[in-house]
Design a protein around this motif. Structure first.
Motif, short mmCIF file in Angstrom:
data_model
loop_
_atom_site.label_atom_id
_atom_site.label_comp_id
_atom_site.label_asym_id
_atom_site.label_seq_id
_atom_site.Cartn_x
_atom_site.Cartn_y
_atom_site.Cartn_z
N ALA A 18 0.86 -1.18 0.00
CA ALA A 18 0.00 0.00 0.00
C ALA A 18 0.90 1.23 0.00
N ILE A 19 0.53 2.21 -0.82
CA ILE A 19 1.35 3.41 -0.96
C ILE A 19 0.45 4.65 -0.87
N ILE A 20 0.88 5.61 -0.07
CA ILE A 20 0.19 6.90 0.01
C ILE A 20 1.06 7.91 -0.72
N GLU A 21 0.46 8.64 -1.64
CA GLU A 21 1.18 9.62 -2.45
C GLU A 21 0.47 10.96 -2.43
N PRO A 22 1.22 12.03 -2.68
CA PRO A 22 0.56 13.34 -2.81
C PRO A 22 -0.39 13.32 -4.00
N SER A 23 -1.54 13.95 -3.84
CA SER A 23 -2.50 14.04 -4.95
C SER A 23 -2.24 15.31 -5.74
N SER A 24 -2.94 15.44 -6.83
CA SER A 24 -2.81 16.66 -7.62
C SER A 24 -3.41 17.86 -6.90
N ALA A 25 -4.33 17.58 -5.97
CA ALA A 25 -4.92 18.66 -5.16
C ALA A 25 -3.89 19.08 -4.10
N GLU A 26 -3.66 20.35 -3.97
CA GLU A 26 -2.68 20.86 -3.02
C GLU A 26 -2.95 20.36 -1.60
N GLY A 27 -1.95 19.74 -1.00
CA GLY A 27 -2.07 19.27 0.37
C GLY A 27 -2.86 17.99 0.53
N GLY A 28 -3.29 17.38 -0.56
CA GLY A 28 -4.09 16.17 -0.49
C GLY A 28 -3.25 14.91 -0.69
N TRP A 29 -3.86 13.77 -0.37
CA TRP A 29 -3.19 12.47 -0.48
C TRP A 29 -4.11 11.45 -1.14
N ALA A 59 -5.69 8.83 5.48
CA ALA A 59 -5.25 8.04 4.33
C ALA A 59 -4.65 6.72 4.80
N SER A 60 -3.86 6.75 5.86
CA SER A 60 -3.25 5.53 6.39
C SER A 60 -4.30 4.56 6.91
N LYS A 61 -5.30 5.07 7.59
CA LYS A 61 -6.37 4.20 8.10
C LYS A 61 -7.09 3.48 6.97
N SER A 62 -7.32 4.18 5.87
CA SER A 62 -7.97 3.55 4.72
C SER A 62 -7.07 2.48 4.12
N ALA A 63 -5.78 2.76 4.00
CA ALA A 63 -4.85 1.78 3.44
C ALA A 63 -4.75 0.55 4.34
N LEU A 64 -4.68 0.77 5.64
CA LEU A 64 -4.58 -0.33 6.59
C LEU A 64 -5.87 -1.15 6.65
N ALA A 65 -7.00 -0.54 6.36
CA ALA A 65 -8.29 -1.24 6.37
C ALA A 65 -8.34 -2.36 5.34
N VAL A 66 -7.50 -2.27 4.31
CA VAL A 66 -7.45 -3.31 3.28
C VAL A 66 -6.82 -4.59 3.84
N GLY A 67 -5.91 -4.43 4.81
CA GLY A 67 -5.30 -5.60 5.42
C GLY A 67 -3.81 -5.49 5.69
N PHE A 68 -3.17 -4.50 5.09
CA PHE A 68 -1.73 -4.34 5.30
C PHE A 68 -1.43 -3.89 6.73
N SER A 69 -0.25 -4.27 7.23
CA SER A 69 0.15 -3.84 8.57
C SER A 69 1.03 -2.60 8.52
N GLU A 70 1.51 -2.26 7.32
CA GLU A 70 2.27 -1.01 7.15
C GLU A 70 1.99 -0.43 5.78
N VAL A 71 2.28 0.87 5.67
CA VAL A 71 2.00 1.61 4.45
C VAL A 71 3.23 2.44 4.11
N ARG A 72 3.59 2.47 2.83
CA ARG A 72 4.71 3.31 2.39
C ARG A 72 4.15 4.69 2.05
N ILE A 73 4.84 5.73 2.51
CA ILE A 73 4.41 7.10 2.23
C ILE A 73 5.45 7.75 1.34
N GLU A 74 5.02 8.19 0.16
CA GLU A 74 5.89 8.88 -0.78
C GLU A 74 5.89 10.36 -0.43
N ALA A 75 7.06 10.92 -0.25
CA ALA A 75 7.17 12.34 0.08
C ALA A 75 6.85 13.20 -1.14
N LYS A 76 6.48 14.42 -0.88
CA LYS A 76 6.18 15.36 -1.95
C LYS A 76 7.42 15.80 -2.65
#
Length: 76
Positions: A18-29, A59-76
């Motif tokens: 699971a990966i969290i990335e910056p969205s095209s919307a300013e400050g969003g993920w 965003a992390s809670k949604s990613a973890l809800a799928v089943g993963f125990s950790e999530v990678r976060i991509e910096a801006k």
């Protein structure tokens, strides 16, 4: 794909991470999942619209809800 659809893929061992990335919307993920056969699957709502989050915790809670125990976060 919705959380329910992604959970099914997770329990079938079809998702690698699971990966969290910056969205095209300013400050969003956004949340994406890497598929075992290559490519990424975007977390969407039931209407197929990309889920956008204003903070990493939600965003992390949604990613973890799928089943993963950790999530990678991509910096801006």
């Amino acid at each position: 794909m919705t959380i329910t659809e992604l959970k099914q893929l997770y329990y079938q061992n079809q998702l690698i991470e699971a990966i969290i990335e910056p969205s095209s919307a300013e400050g969003g993920w956004i949340v994406e999942f890497r598929h075992c056969q290559g490519g990424f699957l975007m977390l969407t709502d039931t209407h197929g619209a990309e889920c956008q989050y204003t903070d990493l915790d939600t965003a992390s809670k949604s990613a973890l809800a799928v089943g993963f125990s950790e999530v990678r976060i991509e910096a801006k």
